[in-house]
Scaffold this motif. Structure first.
Motif, mmCIF file in Angstrom:
data_model
loop_
_atom_site.group_PDB
_atom_site.id
_atom_site.type_symbol
_atom_site.label_atom_id
_atom_site.label_comp_id
_atom_site.label_asym_id
_atom_site.label_seq_id
_atom_site.Cartn_x
_atom_site.Cartn_y
_atom_site.Cartn_z
ATOM 1 N N SER A 91 -0.597 -11.171 7.184
ATOM 2 C CA SER A 91 0.562 -10.433 7.684
ATOM 3 C C SER A 91 0.523 -8.993 7.182
ATOM 4 N N CYS A 92 0.642 -8.034 8.116
ATOM 5 C CA CYS A 92 0.625 -6.602 7.799
ATOM 6 C C CYS A 92 -0.615 -6.213 6.997
ATOM 7 N N ALA A 93 -1.764 -6.575 7.510
ATOM 8 C CA ALA A 93 -3.018 -6.198 6.864
ATOM 9 C C ALA A 93 -3.127 -4.682 6.785
ATOM 10 N N GLY A 94 -3.646 -4.172 5.678
ATOM 11 C CA GLY A 94 -3.788 -2.731 5.527
ATOM 12 C C GLY A 94 -3.940 -2.332 4.075
ATOM 13 N N THR A 95 -3.904 -1.021 3.838
ATOM 14 C CA THR A 95 -4.056 -0.451 2.503
ATOM 15 C C THR A 95 -2.757 0.231 2.095
ATOM 16 N N GLU A 136 0.819 4.851 -14.327
ATOM 17 C CA GLU A 136 0.137 3.656 -13.848
ATOM 18 C C GLU A 136 0.157 3.689 -12.322
ATOM 19 N N GLY A 137 -0.861 3.079 -11.720
ATOM 20 C CA GLY A 137 -0.916 3.059 -10.264
ATOM 21 C C GLY A 137 -2.052 2.191 -9.780
ATOM 22 N N GLU A 138 -2.015 1.861 -8.507
ATOM 23 C CA GLU A 138 -3.050 1.018 -7.945
ATOM 24 C C GLU A 138 -3.103 1.192 -6.435
ATOM 25 N N ILE A 139 -4.269 0.876 -5.870
ATOM 26 C CA ILE A 139 -4.447 0.789 -4.433
ATOM 27 C C ILE A 139 -4.421 -0.688 -4.070
ATOM 28 N N MET A 140 -3.546 -1.054 -3.158
ATOM 29 C CA MET A 140 -3.346 -2.455 -2.804
ATOM 30 C C MET A 140 -3.919 -2.717 -1.413
ATOM 31 N N TRP A 141 -4.726 -3.758 -1.311
ATOM 32 C CA TRP A 141 -5.335 -4.140 -0.044
ATOM 33 C C TRP A 141 -4.794 -5.488 0.410
ATOM 34 N N THR A 142 -4.397 -5.566 1.685
ATOM 35 C CA THR A 142 -4.072 -6.839 2.321
ATOM 36 C C THR A 142 -5.141 -7.080 3.371
ATOM 37 N N ALA A 143 -5.916 -8.126 3.192
ATOM 38 C CA ALA A 143 -7.117 -8.342 3.998
ATOM 39 C C ALA A 143 -6.773 -8.611 5.460
ATOM 40 N N PRO A 144 -7.696 -8.287 6.375
ATOM 41 C CA PRO A 144 -7.498 -8.605 7.796
ATOM 42 C C PRO A 144 -7.217 -10.085 7.995
#
Length: 302
Positions: free
Chosen positions: A66-70, A55-63
């Motif tokens: 806090s600590c926005a990024g992929t 199992e796995g995923e790509i996690m996005w934190t939007a601009p």
């Protein structure tokens, strides 16, 4: 293992080796980014032993957060559950030498993989944070440097440094470290842990008092854990070597993601400069108002 020097002269009988015991078949699995695009896009792939669940995923934190990024997470487990391979999300924290700013940071919200704290190298992090807080506090049998991971981090940090210099950060230093560790848990389980740490340190002049502040950002990447039954270290090391050597990032996906965040950083830099100018204008306006009020008081007193 049978080498040419020790192999018997007679031909090895077909079927004399058992899959999963004497040899393994590996299959490529692919992790998709299901967030950023109109349809799922392959982010990375790697080889796993046949029959393993993953199992796995790509996690996005939007601009703007806090600590926005992929970020990314991945875990694979053998059919009997005795072995597991896990890539944990990158972890980042910041620190400043300015006591007032540190106090302000302490009141700001943090996230699971983004917080505040003093910088530390890879071995310090593995011994005092990674093992104790996330890996169930196993016995650390030994820790050895990983120069290969350090070289990879250095190459990436040079590109980051050039970009930061374009934003006006003239004094930026990077410190990289990476380690491998052999671990042992209770219940007849052993493991191998890998982690790499990059510390970026920036010297920021304080134009108001003539001093300098240091700002450090510590990022822990390549947080990898491979668990296996005790006594199977040699076999586990071979399997881990195949898995790690097979890791492939989709270059087209990475190019689009990197360009997106570069555009965000450039826009953020523009906004940041605008805020600084606004602050300076406000300070100048406040000073001029204070001078006017002071002169009016003096005239009134006269």
């Amino acid at each position: 293992r049978i080498s040419s020097a020790t192999a018997p002269t007679k031909q090895i009988r077909a079927g004399s080796f058992k899959e999963g015991t004497d040899y393994w078949i590996f299959e490529r699995v692919r992790i998709l980014d299901k967030v950023a695009f109109d349809r799922p896009a392959e982010a990375f792939s790697l080889l796993l032993p046949k029959g393993w669940q993953h199992e796995g995923e790509i996690m996005w934190t939007a601009p703007g957060n806090s600590c926005a990024g992929t970020n990314q997470y991945f875990k694979a487990t053998s059919p009997d559950g005795s072995m597991s391979f896990e890539i944990l999300p990158a972890y980042i924290w910041s620190w400043t030498s300015n006591a007032s700013l540190r106090q302000m940071q302490a009141s700001l919200p943090t996230s699971k993989y983004c917080t505040y704290g003093e910088p530390m190298d890879a071995e310090h992090y593995l011994r005092n944070v990674f093992a104790s807080r996330e890996l169930g506090n196993p016995q650390i049998v030994n820790v050895t440097p990983n120069p290969g991971v350090v070289r990879l981090m250095q190459a990436g940090n040079e590109k980051t440094k050039m970009e930061m210099m374009r934003y006006g950060a003239a004094d930026v230093q990077f410190y990289q470290s990476a380690v491998n560790a052999n671990l042992r848990w209770s219940g007849n389980t052993e493991g191998i842990a890998v982690c790499g740490v990059t510390i970026s340190e920036t010297v920021i002049p304080n134009q108001y008092n003539g001093t300098y502040d240091k700002q450090a950002v510590t990022q822990v990447s390549n947080r990898i854990v491979f668990k296996f039954p005790a006594g199977q270290k040699e076999q586990a090391e071979r399997m881990l070597s195949v898995i790690m050597g097979s890791f492939r990032t989709n270059p087209y996906w990475k190019e689009v993601v990197d360009q997106f965040w570069k555009n965000v950083r450039e826009q953020k830099q523009i906004e940041h400069i605008g805020k600084i100018r606004m602050m300076d204008e406000q300070t100048r306006a406040m000073g001029e108002a204070a001078i006017r009020q002071g002169n009016e008081r003096l005239r009134t007193m006269d």
